[in-house]
Design an enzyme around this catalytic site. Structure first.
Site, mmCIF file in Angstrom:
data_model
loop_
_atom_site.group_PDB
_atom_site.id
_atom_site.type_symbol
_atom_site.label_atom_id
_atom_site.label_comp_id
_atom_site.label_asym_id
_atom_site.label_seq_id
_atom_site.Cartn_x
_atom_site.Cartn_y
_atom_site.Cartn_z
ATOM 1 N N LYS A 53 0.654 -1.685 0.109
ATOM 2 C CA LYS A 53 0.156 -0.027 0.136
ATOM 3 C C LYS A 53 1.098 1.350 -0.187
ATOM 4 C CE LYS A 53 -3.703 -2.468 2.342
ATOM 5 N NZ LYS A 53 -4.970 -2.311 3.180
ATOM 6 N N GLN A 97 -4.840 -2.219 9.725
ATOM 7 C CA GLN A 97 -5.109 -3.177 8.731
ATOM 8 C C GLN A 97 -5.194 -4.347 10.014
ATOM 9 O OE1 GLN A 97 -3.636 -2.912 5.874
ATOM 10 N NE2 GLN A 97 -3.930 -5.532 5.768
ATOM 11 N N ASP A 120 -11.173 2.267 4.081
ATOM 12 C CA ASP A 120 -11.783 0.980 4.024
ATOM 13 C C ASP A 120 -13.431 0.717 3.441
ATOM 14 O OD1 ASP A 120 -9.043 -0.949 4.034
ATOM 15 O OD2 ASP A 120 -9.017 -0.626 6.235
HETATM 16 N N1 LUD Z 1 -7.482 -4.991 6.708
HETATM 17 C C1 LUD Z 1 -7.291 -5.240 4.497
HETATM 18 N N2 LUD Z 1 -6.202 -7.007 6.292
HETATM 19 C C2 LUD Z 1 -6.353 -7.955 5.188
HETATM 20 N N3 LUD Z 1 -1.624 -8.872 -3.190
HETATM 21 C C3 LUD Z 1 -6.307 -5.932 2.608
HETATM 22 C C4 LUD Z 1 -4.379 -7.662 0.976
HETATM 23 C C5 LUD Z 1 -2.647 -6.835 -0.735
HETATM 24 N N4 LUD Z 1 -8.548 -2.579 7.025
HETATM 25 C C6 LUD Z 1 -7.809 -4.063 6.113
HETATM 26 O O1 LUD Z 1 -5.712 -5.010 2.072
HETATM 27 O O2 LUD Z 1 -7.924 -4.268 2.534
HETATM 28 C C7 LUD Z 1 -7.292 -3.909 3.461
HETATM 29 N N5 LUD Z 1 -7.902 -3.239 4.927
HETATM 30 N N6 LUD Z 1 -6.684 -6.277 3.253
HETATM 31 N N7 LUD Z 1 -5.822 -7.560 1.825
HETATM 32 C C8 LUD Z 1 -5.545 -8.519 2.613
HETATM 33 C C9 LUD Z 1 -6.471 -8.288 3.504
HETATM 34 C C10 LUD Z 1 -6.650 -6.145 5.418
HETATM 35 C C11 LUD Z 1 -4.025 -9.286 0.503
HETATM 36 C C12 LUD Z 1 -3.511 -9.191 -0.828
HETATM 37 C C13 LUD Z 1 -2.426 -8.150 -0.948
HETATM 38 C C14 LUD Z 1 -3.666 -6.238 0.511
HETATM 39 C C15 LUD Z 1 -1.484 -8.165 -2.116
HETATM 40 O O3 LUD Z 1 -0.453 -6.984 -2.489
HETATM 41 C C16 LUD Z 1 -0.196 -9.680 -3.816
HETATM 42 C C17 LUD Z 1 -0.860 -10.054 -4.512
HETATM 43 O O4 LUD Z 1 -2.253 -10.526 -4.881
HETATM 44 O O5 LUD Z 1 -0.570 -10.211 -5.695
HETATM 45 C C18 LUD Z 1 1.038 -10.098 -3.023
HETATM 46 C C19 LUD Z 1 1.255 -10.233 -2.293
HETATM 47 C C20 LUD Z 1 1.813 -11.207 -1.311
HETATM 48 O O6 LUD Z 1 2.324 -11.505 -0.394
HETATM 49 O O7 LUD Z 1 3.262 -11.139 -2.213
#
Ligand code: LUD
Ligand code: NAP
Length: 286
Positions: A53, A97, A120
Site C-alpha cells: 500500500k 490493517q 476501507d
Molecule cells: N485490513 C485488508 N486485512 C487483510 N497481494 C488487505 C491484501 C494486498 N483494514 C484492512 O489489504 O484492505 C484491507 N484493509 N486487506 N489485503 C487482505 C486484507 C486488511 C491482500 C493482498 C495484497 C492486500 C497483495 O498485494 C499480492 C497479490 O495477490 O499479487 C501479493 C502479496 C504477497 O504476499 O506477495
C-alpha cells in the site's frame, strides 16, 4: 476451453494511473492527499500488504504515514492514536490493517474512524450507505472484484452470481455490490449443504473462503467468470488462491490468478478511495 486470465497487474496499473492524474490536479489546488496506515503487531502477511500500500501511494503521489504499534498495544492506546488521526486535517484517509491482536475489539476500532476518512469502507455508516445505494467508500476488495468482472465485458445484470464466503470485509459486501449490478446472488458459507451444485450454477463465481484450492474445476460452470479472492500459503509454501487454477481454467471463460489478481486490485481501489477522500475534504474546505 482454456480461460482468459484477468490480469490484476494491468487493471491495477490503470486504476492507479487514474488516481495519479487526480492527485496531480489536487496538488495544483494546494492539497496533498495523505493516507495514514496503522499496523498493530508483526504479522508478516500484514507487513507485506501494508508495504504494498505504501509503494502504491508513492507511485500515485499520495503521501503515506505508517504507524507501527507493538503487539501488546492496548485498545485505549490504539483509540488515542485514531482520535489524533481523525482530528488531523492533513490526513484524508485512515485505516487499521486487520487482523488485530486478541486484546483489541475490532468493531470498537473501526467505529473510531470517521466515515469521511474510512477509505476501507468498514465503518457502520459506509456499510449502511452501501446497502441502500447511497454514495460511500466502497470496500476495496469487493470493489476490486467488481472492476475485474467489468473488465471482461460481460454484462452482470441477470447473471447468476455465487459468492462463497460471508465475511464482513469480502463475501457480504461483494454479494451486495453484485446485487446492485442486478445479478441474482447466492451467498454460500460453511453450513451450505450443496456447495458444489451451487457453484456449478454460477455464471460469476467469487471465492473468498481462505482454503487453498477449495474450488475445483468440477465446481465451475463452463464459460463462467471466476474471481479468486483467497490468499493462502500452499503446502509448498507458495502463495495460492481458493481456486485450483489449473482445473478451473479448463472450464471458465475468465479467471483471476493468485498472486497478481484481486490483491493488487484491493490496493489500487484504496488509492482511488484515498483520492476521493482528499477531494471531498478539499471541496468542503472551500
Ligand atoms: N485490513 C485488508 N486485512 C487483510 N497481494 C488487505 C491484501 C494486498 N483494514 C484492512 O489489504 O484492505 C484491507 N484493509 N486487506 N489485503 C487482505 C486484507 C486488511 C491482500 C493482498 C495484497 C492486500 C497483495 O498485494 C499480492 C497479490 O495477490 O499479487 C501479493 C502479496 C504477497 O504476499 O506477495
Ligand atoms: P474469513 O473471515 O475467514 O471468512 C471465510 C468465509 O468462508 C466464511 O464465511 C466461512 O463460512 C466460509 N467458509 C469456510 N469454510 C468453508 C467451507 N468448507 N465451505 C463453504 N464456506 C466456507 O475470511 P475473509 O477475510 O473473507 O478472507 C477469505 C480469503 O480471502 C482469505 O484467504 C484471505 O486471506 C483472502 N483475502 C484476500 C483479500 C485480497 O485483497 N485479495 C482481501 C481479504 C481477504 P462461515 O461464515 O460459515 O464460517
Amino acid at each position: 476451453m482454456s480461460a482468459q486470465r484477468i490480469e490484476g497487474k494491468v487493471l491495477a496499473a490503470a486504476v492507479k494511473a487514474r488516481a495519479a492524474a487526480q492527485v496531480e490536479q489536487l496538488k495544483r489546488q494546494g492539497v496533498e492527499p495523505c493516507l495514514a496506515v496503522v499496523l498493530v503487531g508483526e504479522n508478516p502477511a500484514s507487513q507485506t500488504y501494508v508495504a504494498g500500500k505504501e509503494r502504491d501511494c508513492a507511485a500515485c503521489g499520495i503521501r503515506s504515514v505508517r504507524y507501527d504499534l507493538p503487539a501488546e498495544t492496548s485498545q485505549q492506546e490504539l483509540l488515542e492514536l485514531l482520535a489524533r488521526l481523525a482530528a488531523d486535517d492533513t490526513v484524508h484517509g485512515m485505516l487499521v490493517q486487520l487482523p488485530l491482536p486478541a486484546q483489541i475489539d475490532e468493531q470498537a476500532v473501526i467505529a473510531a474512524i470517521p466515515p469521511e476518512k474510512d477509505v476501507d469502507g468498514f465503518t457502520p455508516v459506509n456499510v449502511g450507505r452501501m446497502m441502500i445505494g447511497q454514495p460511500c467508500f466502497l470496500p476495496c476488495t469487493p470493489a476490486g472484484c467488481l472492476e475485474m468482472i467489468r473488465s471482461t465485458g460481460i454484462s452482470i445484470a441477470g447473471k447468476h452470481a455465487v459468492v462463497v464466503g460471508r465475511s464482513n470485509i469480502v463475501g457480504k459486501p461483494a454479494a451486495m455490490l453484485l446485487l446492485a449490478e442486478n445479478a441474482t446472488v447466492t451467498i454460500c458459507h460453511s453450513r451450505t449443504a450443496d456447495l458444489a451444485d451451487q457453484c456449478r450454477a454460477a455464471d460469476i463465481l467469487v471465492a473468498a473462503v481462505g482454503k487453498p484450492g477449495f474450488i475445483t474445476g468440477d465446481m465451475v460452470k463452463p464459460g463462467a467468470v471466476v474471481i479468486d479472492v483467497g490468499i493462502n500459503r500452499g503446502a509448498d509454501g507458495k502463495l495460492c488462491g481458493d481456486v485450483d487454477y489449473a482445473s478451473a481454467a479448463e472450464k471458465a471463460a475468465f479467471i483471476t490468478p493468485v498472486p497478481g489478481g484481486v490483491g493488487l486490485m484491493t490496493r489500487a481501489m484504496l488509492m482511488e478511495n484515498t483520492v476521493q477522500a482528499a477531494r471531498r475534504a478539499a471541496e468542503k474546505n472551500g
